[in-house]
Design a protein around this motif. Structure first.
Motif, short mmCIF file in Angstrom:
data_model
loop_
_atom_site.label_atom_id
_atom_site.label_comp_id
_atom_site.label_asym_id
_atom_site.label_seq_id
_atom_site.Cartn_x
_atom_site.Cartn_y
_atom_site.Cartn_z
N ALA A 13 -18.86 -14.11 3.92
CA ALA A 13 -17.85 -15.05 4.41
C ALA A 13 -16.53 -14.87 3.68
O ALA A 13 -15.45 -14.95 4.29
N THR A 14 -16.58 -14.61 2.38
CA THR A 14 -15.36 -14.40 1.60
C THR A 14 -14.65 -13.13 2.03
O THR A 14 -13.42 -13.11 2.22
N ILE A 15 -15.40 -12.05 2.20
CA ILE A 15 -14.82 -10.79 2.65
C ILE A 15 -14.18 -10.96 4.03
O ILE A 15 -13.07 -10.50 4.30
N TRP A 16 -14.90 -11.65 4.92
CA TRP A 16 -14.37 -11.89 6.27
C TRP A 16 -13.05 -12.65 6.20
O TRP A 16 -12.07 -12.30 6.86
N ALA A 17 -13.01 -13.70 5.37
CA ALA A 17 -11.81 -14.52 5.26
C ALA A 17 -10.62 -13.70 4.76
O ALA A 17 -9.49 -13.83 5.27
N LYS A 18 -10.86 -12.83 3.80
CA LYS A 18 -9.77 -11.99 3.27
C LYS A 18 -9.33 -10.97 4.31
O LYS A 18 -8.13 -10.70 4.45
N GLU A 19 -10.28 -10.42 5.06
CA GLU A 19 -9.93 -9.44 6.08
C GLU A 19 -9.12 -10.07 7.21
O GLU A 19 -8.32 -9.40 7.87
N THR B 26 -14.85 -13.64 -7.12
CA THR B 26 -13.47 -13.33 -7.51
C THR B 26 -13.17 -11.86 -7.29
O THR B 26 -12.10 -11.50 -6.79
N LYS B 27 -14.13 -11.00 -7.64
CA LYS B 27 -13.95 -9.56 -7.49
C LYS B 27 -13.70 -9.16 -6.04
O LYS B 27 -12.97 -8.21 -5.77
N ILE B 28 -14.31 -9.86 -5.11
CA ILE B 28 -14.15 -9.48 -3.71
C ILE B 28 -13.00 -10.22 -3.03
O ILE B 28 -12.80 -10.09 -1.82
N GLY B 29 -12.24 -10.98 -3.81
CA GLY B 29 -11.00 -11.51 -3.28
C GLY B 29 -10.81 -13.01 -3.23
O GLY B 29 -9.75 -13.48 -2.80
N ALA B 30 -11.80 -13.80 -3.63
CA ALA B 30 -11.61 -15.26 -3.60
C ALA B 30 -10.44 -15.64 -4.51
O ALA B 30 -10.34 -15.16 -5.64
N ASP B 31 -9.56 -16.49 -4.01
CA ASP B 31 -8.38 -16.89 -4.78
C ASP B 31 -8.69 -17.96 -5.81
O ASP B 31 -8.01 -18.06 -6.84
N LYS B 32 -9.69 -18.77 -5.54
CA LYS B 32 -10.06 -19.84 -6.47
C LYS B 32 -11.56 -20.07 -6.39
O LYS B 32 -12.13 -20.06 -5.30
N ILE B 33 -12.17 -20.27 -7.54
CA ILE B 33 -13.60 -20.56 -7.62
C ILE B 33 -13.78 -21.99 -8.11
O ILE B 33 -13.12 -22.41 -9.07
#
Length: 226
Positions: A88-94, A114-121
């Motif tokens: 889901a995180t990868i999809w959101a960034k894409e 975080t490594k795959i692009g989440a802006d905030k944890i």
């Protein structure tokens, strides 16, 4: 070009955390697309959000059904499934979503997201635990807003030694290591209180400082109150 109209968010995962965020965003005037694989959760939230969809985001094909809408933000609030959170995180960034916030249960999961692009944890369970601990430890504070695990803003009644003195004489920063953000006086909030104004007996200070320091001042304030 700045986007007009209400902000649009997608919330994926409708447990307690995701459900409360989705409802509050909608209540605040935002448009919310709420997604979960549990049909019962979708039924429960459908009337409170703009659109609710029953999808299993651990399946990449399901994510494609959402389309490429230009959301202002995405909240990934999936349960203990790291794989689903990652997808889901990868999809959101894409999709080019500007702000991607992901829920994590531990530091390792947080690092991966975080490594795959989440802006905030966010760590809801941990943060609630810290807040509860501070509430229990700060039982003499009238109110406290936690800024982090170390710093807070607290409302504290004027200490006896402060009455009749102005802020320069009290020396909050030098003596206590705290800053006075405002003073509540007779129902009025005085923001950035003047340094030469005498403190009154019923004043309530809004102080910014470490939790340990605020607790000490609050204890002294409680002695005066009792």
């Amino acid at each position: 070009m700045k986007k007009k109209g209400p902000k649009e968010y997608i919330v994926i995962g409708l447990g307690r955390f995701g459900n409360s965020i989705a409802r509050q965003l909608e209540a605040n005037g935002c448009k919310v697309l709420a997604i979960d694989r549990n049909e019962q959760r979708i039924r429960q939230i459908a009337e409170y959000v703009t659109l609710a969809m029953c999808l299993d985001v651990s399946n990449e094909e399901s994510l494609e059904e959402i389309g490429g809408r230009n959301f202002d933000g995405a909240i990934i609030s999936i349960g203990h499934s790291l794989d689903a959170s990652v997808l889901a995180t990868i999809w959101a960034k894409e999709q080019g979503i500007g702000q991607v916030i992901a829920k994590a249960y531990d530091e390792m999961q947080g690092k991966i997201l975080t490594k795959i692009g989440a802006d905030k944890i966010v760590y809801p369970e941990k943060e609630i635990g810290v807040q509860l601990a501070n509430d229990l430890a700060f039982n003499h504070l009238f109110d406290a807003i936690e800024l982090s695990s170390e710093y807070s803003i607290a409302e504290i009644m004027t200490l006896t030694d402060w009455i009749g003195k102005d802020l320069r004489e009290i020396r909050l920063r030098e003596k206590y290591g705290v800053n006075a953000i405002a003073i509540k006086r007779s129902g009025t909030l005085i923001v950035n209180p003047p340094a030469d104004a005498p403190t009154k007996k019923e004043d309530i200070f809004l102080l910014l400082g470490t939790n340990a320091t605020l607790k000490k001042i609050a204890s002294a304030s409680a002695v005066r109150k009792n």
